[in-house]
Design a protein around this motif. Sequence first.
Motif: not given
Length: 526
Positions: A54, A103-104, A106-109, A111, A260, A266
């Motif tokens: 993380d 990945d980080t 993309t995952r934390t974009q 909302s 991803k 991304s």
Amino acid sequence: EDGEKCEESLDAAPYKLRRRNSETMRAQYISTKELRICIGTYNAAGIEPPEGLDIAEWLGTTGGEQADMYVLGFQEVVPLNAGNVLGAEDVRPALAWEALIRDTLTRTQPSCSRPKYRYRSHPATPTRDGSDELFPGGTDTETDDDAPFSFPVYPEEYVAATPRMLGAMVDIEDEQPRAQQRALLKTMSKTDRIGLAWPEQPLDLMATASLSSASFKSPRSFGAHRSFMKSRAAADDCPAMVPDLDLDLDGEAARGHGKKKGGVRSPFVRIVSKQMVGVFLTIWVRRGLRRCVQNIKVSTVGVGAMGYIGNKGSVSASMSIYQTMFCFVCTHLSAGERPGNLLKRNADVQEIHRRTRFAGPGGLELPRDIYDHERIFWLGDLNYRIDVPYDRTHGLIAAMDWPQLAEKDQLKRELRKGRAFEGWSEGVLEFAPTYKYEIGTGKYIGDDQKGGRRTPAWCDRVLSFGKGVRLLGYGRSELTLSDHKPVTATYAAEVEVFCGRKLQRALTLTDAEVESGDVVVPDLEF
């Protein structure tokens, strides 16, 4: 002698007047905006990141807020053993870090709705059917991250040109210049085509070729020149400019990591990826901002063994964002706590400044060294220490007395005295020293550890140079992968944005102005 000085002053007066008029004119077609830039540095101690690590805290995305640009520098991205220093470069850890970063991000974009960027498109050629439309299609538009815009944005004093644009800069009826353009293109390498830059804007070519009394008879006269035509830089015109430099201009990574798993796209694309032994620099921008970045160049300088080996040194990137020139310098300087090591670190800094060069294509005057840029950032494991005894340092850390520790910090002292980084700025050190920790823990290394004890120090730093930069945050993260802690600095950087429509409006003369005889042609300087 006094007479000669007076003559020189008189000769300079018209130039100063023209320059002042040019700057006044320039203010009419240049606007400014701020970009949020996150700059992080991490000495990875040669350890490849495990799956699922993380790093959201390091990238500052834990609260769902993302920057417009991420500049991430690594030191010891591979172990500094003889095989890696003198042998073939191992790129696997760097690729693993980049996959984790993608990945980080993309995952934390967030909302919420994505940010919009305002693009300034040049006005298209007016219609030949007598239409009075002055700006057909050449308007300011706001697009989301996925929408392309109609014309690439160029730096303030330089215009990157593609072969397609070269043909558009000359009148279609003038065959001899067009033939010369084609001959020029045949002699240019692919690299030269990428960064081809004109010392003057295309509008200056237009002015020298066609400024006549007849030119001012209609407000449409400036729009009639082909230098205002729309153009889009094709992906085929943009190969990598230097070895190992990854330009992801079309939104999909060159190695197939644009999406991803599961088809989630991304929101960021990588524009720079460069490694020199253990020093690694990777730069990411929002997808909607990618075409505002031009003239990307990299430079590497080794200052390690024998003064040239890359176990210590720098990886630097130069680029223009809108019309503002940026430089990012990722470094790993000489280590050690002895007094002579401080002098070696200062010498490393001077050597990096002296040897960092960004070659301009075709010998044209692009920024050549670090100080030729307007916004400069220096990040990395600078290895400056704290001149306080070991036990006293631990006591001040336990009391969280950061100001007293910072008073004895070598880099802060060198900044004050101007012996290194004269004129540079750094945020306030309000966090614990980032070195040296037991790997896998949050405890500083003790006497019983291999290699002996080390006095804690703020080895990992981020500095800035130039106006138009505002520090928003400066701190460290608590990753335990390495014996260092990663550091992050977040800035709001001002950029200048060229507006072609405003420029055309400033240059356009009405019929009334021509008939009154009050026409004054400005001496434009770009």
